[in-house]
Scaffold this motif. Structure first.
Motif, PDB file in Angstrom:
ATOM      1  N   ARG A 191       0.830  -1.213   0.000  1.00 33.43           N
ATOM      2  CA  ARG A 191       0.000   0.000   0.000  1.00 33.43           C
ATOM      3  C   ARG A 191       0.865   1.264   0.000  1.00 33.43           C
ATOM      4  O   ARG A 191       0.596   2.236   0.737  1.00 33.43           O
ATOM      5  N   THR A 230       1.816   4.500  -1.442  1.00 34.87           N
ATOM      6  CA  THR A 230       1.233   5.483  -2.358  1.00 34.87           C
ATOM      7  C   THR A 230       2.303   6.192  -3.191  1.00 34.87           C
ATOM      8  O   THR A 230       2.023   6.651  -4.295  1.00 34.87           O
ATOM      9  N   PHE A 265       2.807   4.105  -6.115  1.00 34.59           N
ATOM     10  CA  PHE A 265       1.677   4.282  -7.031  1.00 34.59           C
ATOM     11  C   PHE A 265       1.870   5.543  -7.873  1.00 34.59           C
ATOM     12  O   PHE A 265       1.645   5.539  -9.088  1.00 34.59           O
ATOM     13  N   GLU A 266       2.305   6.605  -7.227  1.00 30.82           N
ATOM     14  CA  GLU A 266       2.533   7.859  -7.951  1.00 30.82           C
ATOM     15  C   GLU A 266       3.616   7.677  -9.019  1.00 30.82           C
ATOM     16  O   GLU A 266       3.498   8.167 -10.143  1.00 30.82           O
ATOM     17  N   TYR A 296       2.191   5.817 -11.912  1.00 32.47           N
ATOM     18  CA  TYR A 296       1.380   6.720 -12.736  1.00 32.47           C
ATOM     19  C   TYR A 296       2.282   7.582 -13.620  1.00 32.47           C
ATOM     20  O   TYR A 296       2.058   7.700 -14.833  1.00 32.47           O
ATOM     21  N   HIS A 349       1.369   6.391 -17.324  1.00 29.97           N
ATOM     22  CA  HIS A 349       0.051   6.895 -17.705  1.00 29.97           C
ATOM     23  C   HIS A 349      -0.024   7.259 -19.180  1.00 29.97           C
ATOM     24  O   HIS A 349      -1.084   7.171 -19.796  1.00 29.97           O
ATOM     25  N   THR A 368      -8.225   5.104 -18.194  1.00 29.73           N
ATOM     26  CA  THR A 368      -6.902   5.211 -17.565  1.00 29.73           C
ATOM     27  C   THR A 368      -7.033   5.179 -16.049  1.00 29.73           C
ATOM     28  O   THR A 368      -6.311   4.461 -15.355  1.00 29.73           O
ATOM     29  N   GLN A 369      -7.985   5.935 -15.543  1.00 26.13           N
ATOM     30  CA  GLN A 369      -8.185   5.949 -14.092  1.00 26.13           C
ATOM     31  C   GLN A 369      -8.634   4.588 -13.597  1.00 26.13           C
ATOM     32  O   GLN A 369      -8.205   4.114 -12.539  1.00 26.13           O
ATOM     33  N   PHE A 428      -5.578   2.243 -13.467  1.00 18.09           N
ATOM     34  CA  PHE A 428      -4.667   2.501 -12.345  1.00 18.09           C
ATOM     35  C   PHE A 428      -5.318   2.168 -11.000  1.00 18.09           C
ATOM     36  O   PHE A 428      -4.643   1.684 -10.089  1.00 18.09           O
ATOM     37  N   LEU A 429      -6.614   2.404 -10.889  1.00 18.50           N
ATOM     38  CA  LEU A 429      -7.277   2.013  -9.642  1.00 18.50           C
ATOM     39  C   LEU A 429      -7.266   0.495  -9.477  1.00 18.50           C
ATOM     40  O   LEU A 429      -7.175  -0.023  -8.367  1.00 18.50           O
ATOM     41  N   TRP A 465      -4.063  -0.526  -8.111  1.00 17.48           N
ATOM     42  CA  TRP A 465      -4.000  -0.247  -6.675  1.00 17.48           C
ATOM     43  C   TRP A 465      -4.821  -1.265  -5.875  1.00 17.48           C
ATOM     44  O   TRP A 465      -4.371  -1.765  -4.847  1.00 17.48           O
ATOM     45  N   SER A 466      -6.024  -1.554  -6.346  1.00 18.94           N
ATOM     46  CA  SER A 466      -6.906  -2.427  -5.567  1.00 18.94           C
ATOM     47  C   SER A 466      -6.533  -3.900  -5.707  1.00 18.94           C
ATOM     48  O   SER A 466      -6.846  -4.695  -4.828  1.00 18.94           O
TER      49      SER A 466
END
Lengths: 265, 202
Positions: B39, B41, B44-45, B48, B52, B73-74, B77-78, B81-82
């Motif tokens: 997790r 972040t 994750f950034e 992206y 992206h 795209t969102q 990427f989600l 993450w999930s």
């Protein structure tokens, strides 16, 4: 159709399989065929890297405003979830149940049946809990995203109002201007030179009492060199704004000659 | 359940092993996905920032609509993450490219009524792959390699990959016999591979 022509037909489909352009029914047939035919498998192994590479041809610079908007929404979502979501580790409970087969050894049929029933019940229970946890997580994600979207929409509206406010202050810089309205500050730039691969533009701010600049946002301009970027800092406390080209992800201090340094006076 | 051919042996890219590693597309992606499982972040950034443009570009190419491409795209990427465990091993860039392409095609199909059965979502991009394959592959390299193909080979390949068309649909739309389309896709992919090998060996 004999076996030989069947095989020829299947071999003729391997390339389309690698490309991902077979109907589902044929996809399944070729998939099964390759499990038993080494030549087909070798053909697939040879062609798949080329097929996988095709997607890279579509990579394009993304308009800076769109890129920033997507990133802002995504980061708001993941940060909120990372801070709040604490899902019970179902896997740990499942591992504990792995000892259960040992209990079945040496006991009577009725006890075994009961144990199996209990095991199935536990697994079903875990499965339901897992589904529920996933559903809750999805719901939380959606709620957070909705909230983030609303936040972004409000900011977009605020930005438009600020940029076109009659009492906004405009500070000319090379290729554009810095616009201040109240405590809000924006870079509105055009004809920015295209960036080398792996580079971004980064804004820097100098606080009124500071001796060194502080890092602000990073961004990439559109394909025509246009960028409109909101700086998160409070304009009241700033003496100057600068811009430089930095490695993707940004720098803690400028590593290249600034494109401009503009005092806010 | 979708068929997969990846469970067995040696899906590999050894034929292209001369290509050197590109940290962004090979090492960083897989490593960042590891950190996503914790997790992280910041990871994750970084994902992206690094990917992206690839995701949005493929989505835009398939869907032809910037707003829909942004939504997709969102969504992609989600999903990273999930469900970071969805990526297990292999080349992250290739995997992400396929995931994006397939999701975009799903969206495209949901808007269209098709007379033929849907194409299968994908060949799973997993298993024991040699990660160096995508080493120096970037958009310019691949575009140049595609541009070097004869039009008659490039067109069915792009229709199949970005348009989600089956080889039968391609044959019908272009008026070219099905057997010829199969041959052109096969020859084109072989030539594309050779072009990429030629570029990276310089």
């Amino acid at each position: 159709m004999n076996g030989h022509s069947d095989r020829e037909e299947m071999m003729s489909l391997v390339a389309a399989y690698a490309l991902g352009s077979l109907p589902a029914s044929e996809h399944r047939r070729v998939s099964a065929f390759m499990l038993t035919d080494a030549e087909a498998r070798a053909e697939f192994d040879a062609l798949r890297p080329a097929a996988d590479a095709i997607g890279f041809a579509a990579e394009e610079p993304v308009d800076s405003a769109r890129s920033a908007r997507m990133k802002e929404r995504l980061m708001a979502t993941v940060r909120a979830e990372a801070a709040s979501a604490k899902i019970t580790p179902i896997g740990a409970a499942r591992s504990a149940s792995g000892a259960r087969p040992g209990l079945l050894m040496g006991v009577g049929l009725a006890a075994a049946a009961a144990a199996v029933f209990a095991f199935v019940s536990i697994i079903q229970n875990f499965s339901l809990r897992s589904d529920l946890a996933n559903a809750n997580m999805r719901a939380n994600t959606l709620q957070t995203q909705i909230a983030a979207n609303a936040l972004v929409q409000n900011r977009d509206r605020q930005m438009v109002a600020d940029l076109f406010a009659p009492d906004a202050q405009h500070y000319a810089v090379a290729d554009g201007e810095i616009i201040r309205h109240g405590q809000h500050l924006y870079l509105a730039l055009k004809k920015l030179p295209p960036l080398p691969k792996g580079k971004v533009y980064q804004a820097w701010t100098l606080a009124k009492d500071a001796k060194a600049v502080a890092p602000s946002v990073t961004f990439s301009p559109s394909s025509t060199g246009v960028a409109v970027v909101a700086l998160p800092e409070n304009a009241d406390g700033l003496a100057a704004v600068a811009l430089s080209v930095e490695p993707e992800g940004g720098s803690k201090a400028p590593t290249s000659k600034p494109a401009f340094i503009r005092q806010l006076t | 359940m979708r068929p997969s051919v990846s469970g067995g042996s040696a899906l590999n890219y050894r034929g292209l092993s001369a290509i050197r590693a590109n940290p962004r597309h090979v090492e960083d992606g897989a490593r960042l996905m590891e950190r996503l499982r914790e997790r992280d972040t910041v990871a994750f950034e970084s994902l992206y920032d690094g990917y992206h443009r690839l995701v949005f570009g493929i989505a835009l190419r398939v869907l032809g609509d910037a707003t829909m491409a942004e939504d997709l795209t969102q969504s992609v990427f989600l999903k990273l993450w999930s469900a970071p465990d969805a990526f297990r091993v292999g080349n992250f860039g290739a995997w992400l490219s396929r995931v994006t392409r397939n999701r975009a095609l799903d969206v495209l199909r949901s808007r269209a009524v098709r007379s033929e059965d849907e194409i299968s979502a994908d060949i799973a991009v997993e298993g024991t792959v040699d990660d160096v394959v995508f080493a120096r592959l970037d958009s310019q390299t691949v575009r140049a390699a595609l541009a070097a193909l004869p039009e008659e080979q490039r067109m069915p390949i792009e229709m199949g990959f970005f348009g989600g068309s089956t080889h039968e649909e391609i044959a019908r739309r272009t008026g070219v016999p099905l057997g010829t389309i199969k041959t052109r896709i096969r020859t084109g992919l072989r030539r594309l591979r050779a072009e990429l090998e030629g570029v990276v060996s310089l």
